[in-house]
Design a protein around this motif. Sequence first.
Motif, PDB file in Angstrom:
ATOM      1  N   GLY A 110       3.098  -5.521  -0.268  1.00 32.33           N
ATOM      2  CA  GLY A 110       2.815  -4.498  -1.263  1.00 32.33           C
ATOM      3  C   GLY A 110       2.330  -5.006  -2.591  1.00 32.33           C
ATOM      4  O   GLY A 110       1.885  -4.214  -3.433  1.00 32.33           O
ATOM      5  N   GLY A 111       2.450  -6.288  -2.885  1.00 38.06           N
ATOM      6  CA  GLY A 111       1.949  -6.842  -4.128  1.00 38.06           C
ATOM      7  C   GLY A 111       2.719  -6.354  -5.339  1.00 38.06           C
ATOM      8  O   GLY A 111       3.954  -6.285  -5.337  1.00 38.06           O
ATOM      9  N   ILE A 112       1.990  -5.951  -6.393  1.00 45.58           N
ATOM     10  CA  ILE A 112       2.609  -5.549  -7.647  1.00 45.58           C
ATOM     11  C   ILE A 112       3.406  -4.255  -7.506  1.00 45.58           C
ATOM     12  O   ILE A 112       4.280  -3.947  -8.337  1.00 45.58           O
ATOM     13  N   THR A 113       3.145  -3.485  -6.456  1.00 45.25           N
ATOM     14  CA  THR A 113       3.857  -2.222  -6.256  1.00 45.25           C
ATOM     15  C   THR A 113       5.198  -2.402  -5.558  1.00 45.25           C
ATOM     16  O   THR A 113       5.935  -1.433  -5.391  1.00 45.25           O
ATOM     17  N   ASN A 114       5.514  -3.610  -5.151  1.00 43.90           N
ATOM     18  CA  ASN A 114       6.794  -3.874  -4.501  1.00 43.90           C
ATOM     19  C   ASN A 114       7.898  -3.881  -5.566  1.00 43.90           C
ATOM     20  O   ASN A 114       7.792  -4.587  -6.573  1.00 43.90           O
ATOM     21  N   PRO A 115       8.954  -3.095  -5.413  1.00 43.02           N
ATOM     22  CA  PRO A 115      10.001  -3.022  -6.449  1.00 43.02           C
ATOM     23  C   PRO A 115      10.727  -4.351  -6.676  1.00 43.02           C
ATOM     24  O   PRO A 115      11.321  -4.560  -7.728  1.00 43.02           O
ATOM     25  N   THR A 153      -5.026  -8.821  -6.982  1.00 46.69           N
ATOM     26  CA  THR A 153      -5.323  -9.150  -5.586  1.00 46.69           C
ATOM     27  C   THR A 153      -4.762  -8.052  -4.687  1.00 46.69           C
ATOM     28  O   THR A 153      -3.553  -7.782  -4.717  1.00 46.69           O
ATOM     29  N   PRO A 154      -5.582  -7.423  -3.870  1.00 47.91           N
ATOM     30  CA  PRO A 154      -5.077  -6.358  -2.980  1.00 47.91           C
ATOM     31  C   PRO A 154      -4.166  -6.924  -1.902  1.00 47.91           C
ATOM     32  O   PRO A 154      -4.409  -7.990  -1.346  1.00 47.91           O
ATOM     33  N   SER A 155      -3.103  -6.174  -1.628  1.00 47.43           N
ATOM     34  CA  SER A 155      -2.145  -6.588  -0.600  1.00 47.43           C
ATOM     35  C   SER A 155      -2.547  -6.009   0.749  1.00 47.43           C
ATOM     36  O   SER A 155      -3.109  -4.898   0.811  1.00 47.43           O
ATOM     37  N   PRO A 156      -2.275  -6.716   1.847  1.00 53.76           N
ATOM     38  CA  PRO A 156      -2.573  -6.155   3.167  1.00 53.76           C
ATOM     39  C   PRO A 156      -1.701  -4.955   3.521  1.00 53.76           C
ATOM     40  O   PRO A 156      -1.989  -4.253   4.483  1.00 53.76           O
ATOM     41  N   VAL A 157      -0.670  -4.699   2.751  1.00 53.17           N
ATOM     42  CA  VAL A 157       0.233  -3.572   3.029  1.00 53.17           C
ATOM     43  C   VAL A 157       0.281  -2.684   1.784  1.00 53.17           C
ATOM     44  O   VAL A 157       0.425  -3.185   0.658  1.00 53.17           O
ATOM     45  N   ARG A 158       0.162  -1.386   1.985  1.00 54.35           N
ATOM     46  CA  ARG A 158       0.256  -0.429   0.876  1.00 54.35           C
ATOM     47  C   ARG A 158       1.553   0.348   1.016  1.00 54.35           C
ATOM     48  O   ARG A 158       1.780   1.013   2.038  1.00 54.35           O
TER      49      ARG A 158
END
Length: 444
Positions: A110-115, A153-158
Amino acid sequence: MATSDSATSAAQTIPVRDWRSSARGKNMQQLQQLRWIAIAGQLLAILVVHAGMGIALPLWPMLLVLAALCLVNLLGPLYWRHLHKVRLRHLLFSLLADVAALTALLHLAGGITNPFVFLYLLQVVLAAILLPLKARWLVVAVTSLCLLWLAVTPSPVRLPANLDAGLADRYVQGLLVCFVLMAALLVIFMGRIGEILRARDARLAALRQRAIEEEHIVRMGLLATGAAHELGTPLATMAVILGDWQHLPHFTSDPELLNDVTEMQAQVLRCKAIVRGILQSAGEPRGEAPHPTDLHAYIESLADHWRQRTQAPLALHNHIRPGIGIVADDGIRQMLFNVLDNAQEASPGQVRLHAQLDDDALMLIVEDDGPGFADAILDRLGTPYLSSKDAPGRGLGLFLSVNVARTLGGSIQAENRREGGARVRIRIPVQALATGTTGEEDLA
């Protein structure tokens, strides 16, 4: 050649210091425990999100990152055991490895959106406590760049997010879990690291106090050698005069006066021997070196020597079996004699000396029937000029004995006996007597 071989064998018997005994080693152990907890928590989170929440995660890359962390935790102790110490750069590399692994896992989930992105703060807090100033800012810079990289950087998982749903939203639930996890880890591990640092500070304070005491000993040695040089000439003059008196008719005709002059000359010669011993101990050639001997026989010889020197009774209970080789040193003799002298001055009766082995350590127990120690002396045992005898300069004997025992890696403890009198316990590791090593360690 034999001396060289014995020195080599003695050096080989010196125990190698364990990397876990220093403050940095203990801090590294805490980081390793924290990493194992992180690995287990991350593995559990991956399984819950992938199987329980139905969010497809790239399992094999994430498991590969966790395997790399396990490898770091397993191989690290082998490397530090080879070096026998943990350096500051090892702590820095360990924190950077955790930051790199966390960055890889967050990018894959999830990248930056991961809590759990706020776990970077845990690494920053650890760096602020364990590392010097430049290394702290390096960790801050690295974590900031990692966050920036995750943001661009886009994550492979949203990850789905609906903040309006409150606690029902997965992102909010992850934030709460992340906060509780960070709070718990900070309380547990920061408390442990704080205890390690406080223990290190206490040890540093003890070493500073010891340095002050050793400086005091050096000053006393300088005064003693200076006095010995000054006393040499008058003692030699007195010995010559007394020798001449022995041949004068006035003294040869009176047996009582002749005995007094003979005794005076003997005491002057003894004073000259004491002065010569002080000068030899200060660094002049003494013609004798520490020599190998048997521990049982050495204790017997020390007891006989003290009896002859003081003409006082001494009951020796030697429970040490013959056949234990040590290196006899004058410091051991002086340490024991100081304790025996104090006991003989305080006790109207017989002084008792018990010699025994206790867990590979020599135990010398001196008992007397005197009034015992005052509470102030027991609380500050070995403090210079602290004595029950109201006389200036007293209390130095026990002070020197405590420092000699501590230099050999041992200790001296005192207590009052229930039946009356005092008991002093001298504990010296047998290995220190056999190899001449000390119990000192550095703080690296």
